[in-house]
Motif scaffolding. Sequence first.
Motif, short mmCIF file in Angstrom:
data_model
loop_
_atom_site.label_atom_id
_atom_site.label_comp_id
_atom_site.label_asym_id
_atom_site.label_seq_id
_atom_site.Cartn_x
_atom_site.Cartn_y
_atom_site.Cartn_z
N ALA A 37 0.84 -1.06 0.03
CA ALA A 37 0.08 -0.11 -0.07
C ALA A 37 0.77 1.16 0.03
CB ALA A 37 -0.96 0.15 1.19
N ARG A 38 2.02 1.28 0.35
CA ARG A 38 2.99 2.56 0.57
C ARG A 38 3.60 2.61 -0.88
NH1 ARG A 38 3.05 6.47 3.49
NH2 ARG A 38 5.50 6.53 3.86
N ALA A 39 3.55 1.81 -1.80
CA ALA A 39 4.25 1.78 -3.18
C ALA A 39 3.80 3.18 -3.67
CB ALA A 39 3.75 0.90 -4.16
N SER A 40 2.35 3.71 -3.82
CA SER A 40 2.04 4.94 -4.43
C SER A 40 2.70 6.28 -3.78
CB SER A 40 0.72 5.12 -4.26
OG SER A 40 0.20 5.08 -2.82
N TYR A 41 3.03 6.23 -2.41
CA TYR A 41 3.97 7.18 -1.80
C TYR A 41 5.37 7.34 -2.50
CZ TYR A 41 6.41 9.79 1.52
OH TYR A 41 7.15 10.68 2.21
N PHE A 42 5.88 6.27 -2.52
CA PHE A 42 7.31 6.22 -3.02
C PHE A 42 7.23 6.45 -4.68
CE2 PHE A 42 7.90 4.16 1.15
CZ PHE A 42 8.80 4.95 1.47
N LEU A 43 6.57 5.82 -5.22
CA LEU A 43 6.68 6.24 -6.87
C LEU A 43 6.24 7.35 -7.16
CD1 LEU A 43 4.83 2.87 -7.81
CD2 LEU A 43 7.35 3.47 -7.90
N LYS A 44 5.78 8.31 -6.47
CA LYS A 44 5.55 9.84 -6.69
C LYS A 44 6.80 10.57 -6.75
CE LYS A 44 1.10 10.21 -4.59
NZ LYS A 44 0.19 10.91 -3.34
N ALA A 45 7.80 9.97 -6.27
CA ALA A 45 9.22 10.81 -6.23
C ALA A 45 9.80 10.67 -7.77
CB ALA A 45 10.13 10.07 -5.42
N SER A 46 10.40 11.52 -8.21
CA SER A 46 10.67 11.53 -9.67
C SER A 46 11.97 10.50 -9.83
CB SER A 46 11.19 13.13 -10.05
OG SER A 46 12.12 13.33 -9.18
N ASN A 47 12.87 10.38 -8.90
CA ASN A 47 14.00 9.61 -9.00
C ASN A 47 13.49 8.15 -8.71
OD1 ASN A 47 13.57 9.84 -6.23
ND2 ASN A 47 15.71 9.53 -5.78
N VAL A 48 12.36 7.91 -8.40
CA VAL A 48 12.10 6.31 -8.25
C VAL A 48 11.37 5.67 -9.44
CG1 VAL A 48 10.70 4.74 -6.59
CG2 VAL A 48 11.87 6.64 -5.74
N LYS A 49 12.02 4.49 -10.13
CA LYS A 49 11.36 3.88 -11.05
C LYS A 49 10.30 2.76 -10.45
CE LYS A 49 13.39 3.47 -15.37
NZ LYS A 49 14.64 2.98 -16.11
N TYR A 50 10.87 1.92 -9.58
CA TYR A 50 10.14 0.83 -9.02
C TYR A 50 10.12 0.82 -7.66
CZ TYR A 50 10.93 -0.64 -13.93
OH TYR A 50 10.94 -0.81 -15.38
N TYR A 51 8.93 -0.05 -7.03
CA TYR A 51 8.72 -0.26 -5.67
C TYR A 51 8.49 -1.74 -5.44
CZ TYR A 51 7.07 0.10 -0.93
OH TYR A 51 6.96 -0.28 0.58
N ARG A 52 9.24 -2.34 -4.35
CA ARG A 52 8.92 -3.74 -4.05
C ARG A 52 8.98 -4.07 -2.62
NH1 ARG A 52 14.57 -6.95 -6.35
NH2 ARG A 52 15.78 -6.03 -4.68
N CYS A 53 8.45 -4.99 -2.12
CA CYS A 53 8.50 -5.57 -0.63
C CYS A 53 9.24 -7.00 -0.79
CB CYS A 53 7.18 -5.62 -0.35
SG CYS A 53 6.08 -4.25 -0.20
#
Length: 90
Positions: free
Chosen positions: A60-76
């Motif tokens: 659920a926290r993925a959307s928060y981190f993916l808003k950053a311009s330097n972040v491409k992917y998020y995983r747990c």
Amino acid sequence: MRIRRTLAATAVGAALALGAAAAPAMAATPAPASSGSAVQVVYTWQYTGEYYSAKATCDARASYFLKASNVKYYRCVLVNGLWAGQVYAY
């Protein structure tokens, strides 16, 4: 004794003058000319520093981190029984 104080004061004044003169010269140095090639950005997997007991909460926290311009992917990922968030970022 008097000569040593005068020499010391002169040396300190000269050092300050050189330091003050060198700083603007360094700041005014133009950036190197680009050869026209693109700058390559290196992405790496980095921990977010947040750990969760449930994977759904981590996801659920993925959307928060993916808003950053330097972040491409998020995983747990599972680390010592807890879910840790990781971002693929530069």
